[in-house]
Design a protein around this motif. Structure first.
Motif, PDB file in Angstrom:
ATOM      1  N   UNK A   1       0.846  -1.202   0.000  1.00  6.62           N
ATOM      2  CA  UNK A   1       0.000   0.000   0.000  1.00  6.62           C
ATOM      3  C   UNK A   1       0.879   1.248   0.000  1.00  6.62           C
ATOM      4  N   UNK A   2       0.422   2.271  -0.680  1.00  8.72           N
ATOM      5  CA  UNK A   2       1.189   3.518  -0.757  1.00  8.72           C
ATOM      6  C   UNK A   2       1.042   4.300   0.543  1.00  8.72           C
ATOM      7  N   UNK A   3       1.989   5.185   0.781  1.00  8.70           N
ATOM      8  CA  UNK A   3       1.930   6.053   1.955  1.00  8.70           C
ATOM      9  C   UNK A   3       0.663   6.905   1.911  1.00  8.70           C
ATOM     10  N   UNK A   4       0.308   7.402   0.757  1.00  9.99           N
ATOM     11  CA  UNK A   4      -0.911   8.214   0.638  1.00  9.99           C
ATOM     12  C   UNK A   4      -2.135   7.408   1.050  1.00  9.99           C
ATOM     13  N   UNK A   5      -2.224   6.171   0.610  1.00 11.44           N
ATOM     14  CA  UNK A   5      -3.351   5.303   0.965  1.00 11.44           C
ATOM     15  C   UNK A   5      -3.429   5.118   2.485  1.00 11.44           C
ATOM     16  N   UNK A  26      -2.215   7.163   4.831  1.00 11.07           N
ATOM     17  CA  UNK A  26      -2.578   8.435   5.478  1.00 11.07           C
ATOM     18  C   UNK A  26      -4.064   8.728   5.283  1.00 11.07           C
ATOM     19  N   UNK A  27      -4.604   8.431   4.119  1.00 16.33           N
ATOM     20  CA  UNK A  27      -6.044   8.605   3.895  1.00 16.33           C
ATOM     21  C   UNK A  27      -6.849   7.752   4.875  1.00 16.33           C
ATOM     22  N   UNK A  28      -6.379   6.542   5.124  1.00 12.70           N
ATOM     23  CA  UNK A  28      -7.050   5.663   6.072  1.00 12.70           C
ATOM     24  C   UNK A  28      -6.993   6.250   7.490  1.00 12.70           C
ATOM     25  N   UNK A  29      -5.817   6.696   7.895  1.00 15.92           N
ATOM     26  CA  UNK A  29      -5.664   7.294   9.226  1.00 15.92           C
ATOM     27  C   UNK A  29      -6.602   8.490   9.367  1.00 15.92           C
ATOM     28  N   UNK A  30      -6.689   9.303   8.328  1.00 13.77           N
ATOM     29  CA  UNK A  30      -7.579  10.456   8.357  1.00 13.77           C
ATOM     30  C   UNK A  30      -9.022  10.015   8.599  1.00 13.77           C
ATOM     31  N   UNK A  35      -7.549  16.558   4.904  1.00 17.31           N
ATOM     32  CA  UNK A  35      -6.641  15.501   4.463  1.00 17.31           C
ATOM     33  C   UNK A  35      -5.267  16.039   4.077  1.00 17.31           C
ATOM     34  N   UNK A  36      -5.212  17.165   3.398  1.00 13.71           N
ATOM     35  CA  UNK A  36      -3.906  17.703   2.991  1.00 13.71           C
ATOM     36  C   UNK A  36      -3.032  18.055   4.204  1.00 13.71           C
ATOM     37  N   UNK A  93       3.392  12.897   6.140  1.00 15.88           N
ATOM     38  CA  UNK A  93       4.066  12.537   4.896  1.00 15.88           C
ATOM     39  C   UNK A  93       5.526  12.167   5.038  1.00 15.88           C
ATOM     40  N   UNK A  94       6.202  12.737   6.010  1.00 12.65           N
ATOM     41  CA  UNK A  94       7.626  12.460   6.180  1.00 12.65           C
ATOM     42  C   UNK A  94       7.918  11.536   7.358  1.00 12.65           C
TER      43      UNK A  94
END
Length: 175
Positions: free
Chosen positions: A90-94, A96-100, A154-155, A162-163
């Motif tokens: 899974x990508x990092x973006x995916x 983070x979207x889940x955590x959000x 989300x942003x 992100x880091x």
């Protein structure tokens, strides 16, 4: 898709693999289908959220009640898509979207101080007084450039996490 692993066709496997953004191999999808069928006790093709509470590891998770809103009446494709965030592929973006989504319990696309505090309470239980949690959270928000009354979208989560190298992975055993 039927309710037994013999009814999972190659086409179904490929569709689920695409739906989960390639997070699982075909063999892993077949294994997940077997587990899905075990959880689908009424053989209706959907898993009610309360069935997840029968999984000891899930029931013991301090965030299980927050996750239940995301899990109600999942069909197999959605079951695999939900689990895909825990795949090493899974990508990092995916992730983070889940955590959000975990923090955004009312699904309004915004996370408030209270939302974050609710998750912290779930995670820490009675081990820390609420006042202390609030103090720590205010400090963390300020260090990230936000205030107690900030509303995060989300942003903002992408910017903050992100880091960090978020690591949310589960070892899926293939039968």
């Amino acid at each position: 898709m039927g309710n037994s692993s013999s009814m999972l066709t190659q086409y179904d496997i490929e569709e689920v693999q695409k739906h989960s953004n390639g997070a699982f191999t075909q063999q892993e999808i077949v294994s997940l289908y077997s587990r899905f069928c075990q959880l689908d006790r009424k053989n209706c093709g959907f898993i009610p959220s309360d069935e997840f509470l029968t999984i000891p590891e899930f029931a013991l998770n301090p965030l299980s009640h927050s996750l239940l809103t995301m899990l109600d009446n999942l069909n197999f494709k959605d079951f695999v898509a939900f689990l895909s965030v825990f795949s090493p592929r899974a990508t990092l973006q995916h992730k983070i979207e889940f955590i959000f989504k975990v923090y955004d319990s009312d699904c309004n696309g915004k996370v408030t101080f209270r939302d974050i505090l609710r998750v912290l309470k779930d995670m820490s239980g009675q081990f820390m007084p609420e006042k202390k949690m609030e103090e720590i959270l205010i400090q963390v928000l300020e260090e990230a450039g936000y205030q107690k009354d900030s509303v995060l979208v989300l942003s903002d989560f992408m910017k903050i996490l992100g880091d960090t190298g978020v690591k949310m992975e589960v070892d899926f055993h293939v039968d």
